[in-house]
Design a protein around this motif. Structure first.
Motif, PDB file in Angstrom:
ATOM      1  N   PRO A 149     -12.145 -27.396 -31.597  1.00 26.67           N
ATOM      2  CA  PRO A 149     -12.229 -28.002 -30.258  1.00 26.67           C
ATOM      3  C   PRO A 149     -10.902 -28.511 -29.723  1.00 26.67           C
ATOM      4  CG  PRO A 149     -13.318 -29.382 -31.917  1.00 26.67           C
ATOM      5  CD  PRO A 149     -13.012 -28.074 -32.572  1.00 26.67           C
ATOM      6  N   GLU A 150      -9.949 -28.791 -30.600  1.00 28.71           N
ATOM      7  CA  GLU A 150      -8.658 -29.312 -30.139  1.00 28.71           C
ATOM      8  C   GLU A 150      -7.704 -28.212 -29.675  1.00 28.71           C
ATOM      9  OE1 GLU A 150     -10.302 -31.931 -33.453  1.00 28.71           O
ATOM     10  OE2 GLU A 150     -10.011 -29.787 -33.102  1.00 28.71           O
ATOM     11  N   VAL A 151      -8.055 -26.948 -29.925  1.00 33.40           N
ATOM     12  CA  VAL A 151      -7.098 -25.846 -29.757  1.00 33.40           C
ATOM     13  C   VAL A 151      -7.199 -25.185 -28.385  1.00 33.40           C
ATOM     14  CG1 VAL A 151      -6.550 -23.488 -30.531  1.00 33.40           C
ATOM     15  CG2 VAL A 151      -6.818 -25.340 -32.207  1.00 33.40           C
ATOM     16  N   THR A 152      -6.041 -24.960 -27.777  1.00 32.51           N
ATOM     17  CA  THR A 152      -5.896 -24.059 -26.641  1.00 32.51           C
ATOM     18  C   THR A 152      -5.049 -22.891 -27.103  1.00 32.51           C
ATOM     19  OG1 THR A 152      -6.005 -25.851 -25.024  1.00 32.51           O
ATOM     20  CG2 THR A 152      -5.025 -23.775 -24.292  1.00 32.51           C
ATOM     21  N   ALA A 153      -5.613 -21.694 -27.072  1.00 33.63           N
ATOM     22  CA  ALA A 153      -4.920 -20.513 -27.586  1.00 33.63           C
ATOM     23  C   ALA A 153      -4.221 -19.770 -26.459  1.00 33.63           C
ATOM     24  CB  ALA A 153      -5.900 -19.585 -28.288  1.00 33.63           C
ATOM     25  N   ARG A 154      -2.984 -19.350 -26.736  1.00 33.42           N
ATOM     26  CA  ARG A 154      -2.254 -18.502 -25.802  1.00 33.42           C
ATOM     27  C   ARG A 154      -1.720 -17.291 -26.567  1.00 33.42           C
ATOM     28  NH1 ARG A 154       2.240 -21.520 -22.507  1.00 33.42           N
ATOM     29  NH2 ARG A 154       2.598 -22.755 -24.408  1.00 33.42           N
ATOM     30  N   PHE A 155      -1.528 -16.188 -25.848  1.00 33.95           N
ATOM     31  CA  PHE A 155      -1.025 -14.960 -26.441  1.00 33.95           C
ATOM     32  C   PHE A 155       0.269 -14.601 -25.721  1.00 33.95           C
ATOM     33  CE2 PHE A 155      -5.581 -15.054 -26.901  1.00 33.95           C
ATOM     34  CZ  PHE A 155      -5.763 -14.755 -28.238  1.00 33.95           C
ATOM     35  N   ALA A 156       1.386 -14.721 -26.421  1.00 32.87           N
ATOM     36  CA  ALA A 156       2.696 -14.545 -25.805  1.00 32.87           C
ATOM     37  C   ALA A 156       3.348 -13.245 -26.256  1.00 32.87           C
ATOM     38  CB  ALA A 156       3.609 -15.720 -26.160  1.00 32.87           C
ATOM     39  N   ALA A 157       3.949 -12.538 -25.300  1.00 33.41           N
ATOM     40  CA  ALA A 157       4.672 -11.296 -25.579  1.00 33.41           C
ATOM     41  C   ALA A 157       5.921 -11.254 -24.713  1.00 33.41           C
ATOM     42  CB  ALA A 157       3.783 -10.088 -25.301  1.00 33.41           C
ATOM     43  N   ALA A 158       6.757 -10.274 -24.955  1.00 30.30           N
ATOM     44  CA  ALA A 158       8.007 -10.168 -24.202  1.00 30.30           C
ATOM     45  C   ALA A 158       7.750  -9.903 -22.721  1.00 30.30           C
ATOM     46  CB  ALA A 158       8.892  -9.082 -24.797  1.00 30.30           C
ATOM     47  N   THR A 159       6.692  -9.145 -22.431  1.00 31.56           N
ATOM     48  CA  THR A 159       6.338  -8.821 -21.047  1.00 31.56           C
ATOM     49  C   THR A 159       4.835  -9.030 -20.862  1.00 31.56           C
ATOM     50  OG1 THR A 159       5.734  -6.491 -21.345  1.00 31.56           O
ATOM     51  CG2 THR A 159       8.100  -7.001 -21.160  1.00 31.56           C
ATOM     52  N   PRO A 160       4.342  -9.020 -19.622  1.00 30.42           N
ATOM     53  CA  PRO A 160       2.902  -9.173 -19.407  1.00 30.42           C
ATOM     54  C   PRO A 160       2.094  -7.916 -19.703  1.00 30.42           C
ATOM     55  CG  PRO A 160       4.151  -9.558 -17.362  1.00 30.42           C
ATOM     56  CD  PRO A 160       5.099  -9.016 -18.369  1.00 30.42           C
ATOM     57  N   ASP A 161       2.761  -6.832 -20.063  1.00 32.82           N
ATOM     58  CA  ASP A 161       2.072  -5.564 -20.284  1.00 32.82           C
ATOM     59  C   ASP A 161       1.211  -5.602 -21.548  1.00 32.82           C
ATOM     60  OD1 ASP A 161       3.393  -4.508 -18.063  1.00 32.82           O
ATOM     61  OD2 ASP A 161       5.126  -3.933 -19.296  1.00 32.82           O
ATOM     62  N   PRO A 162       0.094  -4.868 -21.573  1.00 32.52           N
ATOM     63  CA  PRO A 162      -0.715  -4.784 -22.798  1.00 32.52           C
ATOM     64  C   PRO A 162       0.112  -4.298 -23.975  1.00 32.52           C
ATOM     65  CG  PRO A 162      -1.893  -3.854 -20.930  1.00 32.52           C
ATOM     66  CD  PRO A 162      -0.494  -4.114 -20.455  1.00 32.52           C
ATOM     67  N   VAL A 163      -0.253  -4.777 -25.145  1.00 32.77           N
ATOM     68  CA  VAL A 163       0.478  -4.460 -26.375  1.00 32.77           C
ATOM     69  C   VAL A 163      -0.413  -3.595 -27.262  1.00 32.77           C
ATOM     70  CG1 VAL A 163       1.398  -5.442 -28.507  1.00 32.77           C
ATOM     71  CG2 VAL A 163       1.901  -6.531 -26.302  1.00 32.77           C
ATOM     72  N   ARG A 164       0.129  -2.465 -27.721  1.00 29.70           N
ATOM     73  CA  ARG A 164      -0.616  -1.574 -28.602  1.00 29.70           C
ATOM     74  C   ARG A 164      -0.252  -1.878 -30.055  1.00 29.70           C
ATOM     75  NH1 ARG A 164      -3.529   2.914 -27.852  1.00 29.70           N
ATOM     76  NH2 ARG A 164      -2.900   2.984 -25.659  1.00 29.70           N
ATOM     77  N   CYS A 165      -1.275  -2.176 -30.856  1.00 26.43           N
ATOM     78  CA  CYS A 165      -1.064  -2.483 -32.272  1.00 26.43           C
ATOM     79  C   CYS A 165      -0.780  -1.206 -33.063  1.00 26.43           C
ATOM     80  CB  CYS A 165      -2.286  -3.196 -32.834  1.00 26.43           C
ATOM     81  SG  CYS A 165      -2.629  -4.778 -32.031  1.00 26.43           S
ATOM     82  N   ASP A 166      -0.403  -1.363 -34.337  1.00 26.25           N
ATOM     83  CA  ASP A 166       0.021  -0.209 -35.131  1.00 26.25           C
ATOM     84  C   ASP A 166      -1.108   0.779 -35.398  1.00 26.25           C
ATOM     85  OD1 ASP A 166      -1.301  -1.842 -36.941  1.00 26.25           O
ATOM     86  OD2 ASP A 166       0.434  -2.141 -38.255  1.00 26.25           O
ATOM     87  N   ALA A 167      -2.362   0.330 -35.330  1.00 27.90           N
ATOM     88  CA  ALA A 167      -3.487   1.247 -35.510  1.00 27.90           C
ATOM     89  C   ALA A 167      -4.170   1.589 -34.188  1.00 27.90           C
ATOM     90  CB  ALA A 167      -4.502   0.665 -36.486  1.00 27.90           C
TER      91      ALA A 167
END
Length: 208
Positions: A27-45
């Motif tokens: 309940p205390e957590v606010t999650a953010r997802f940060a990357a170099a750009t706002p573009d979607p990121v494709r994982c290795d799989a």
């Protein structure tokens, strides 16, 4: 509590998703997802993840979670994450990594002379980057927590929950996740897997 999960091309999805499922429901957590750009990121799989913010927009965090990659050499060569980690790490209460994400911490100078763990196939590379390599599944050193390969990210996050809110909260989180691993084979580390499989794994990781 501001928890920033780092995204970059070629990252391993479970390195991030495992800790996310442990930490984000708190309940205390606010999650953010940060990357170099706002573009979607494709994982290795192939899984595609969407950032919610960019490195330029994040100048502090309570917790940093840095995943690894099956192509960690390419990620290090790209040198996108490490400069940002150098800037943000001093603001964080906890800086964490999963799998070869420890090489990104080391590349940023965060692990110089410090004990740390990583995926078993990347131990030599981590040592060459200045860390004192351990074979433990999770290593806590001051404000830095490193986890071994992929699935160990869940262990790391449960360890962090215990440090932040106590062991009862960590136990309750583990129960809700039904995290009670009973793998069908005893081959989850180079110490327990057949030598031929270990060598095959090393060959595959070197090719990557």
């Amino acid at each position: 509590m501001d928890v920033v999960f780092v995204l970059y091309p070629g990252m391993t999805a479970l390195d991030l998703v495992g800790p996310y499922e442990v930490l984000a429901p708190q309940p205390e957590v606010t999650a953010r997802f940060a990357a170099a750009t706002p573009d979607p990121v494709r994982c290795d799989a192939g899984l595609v993840l969407a950032p919610t913010t960019t490195f330029d927009e994040v100048d502090r965090a309570d917790v940093l979670v840095v995943p690894g990659s099956g192509r960690w050499g390419e990620v290090l060569d790209a040198d996108v994450v490490a400069p940002w980690l150098r800037r943000v790490h001093p603001t964080a209460t906890w800086t964490t990594s999963v799998c070869s994400g420890s090489t990104l911490l080391a590349s940023a100078g965060i692990l110089d002379g410090r004990p740390a763990t990583t995926h078993w196939a990347v131990r030599d590379e981590l040592a060459a980057l200045g860390a004192e390599v351990r074979t433990d599944r999770v290593v806590v050193d001051g404000s830095v927590i490193t986890a071994a390969g992929v699935s160990a990210g869940i262990d790391m996050a449960l360890t962090l929950v215990g440090l932040l809110w106590g062991d009862d909260r960590a136990r309750f989180t583990q129960l809700l996740l039904e995290y009670d691993p009973r793998p069908p084979h005893r081959a989850g580390s180079p110490e327990t897997a057949p030598p031929a499989l270990v060598e095959r794994g090393r060959h595959l990781m070197r090719r990557r």
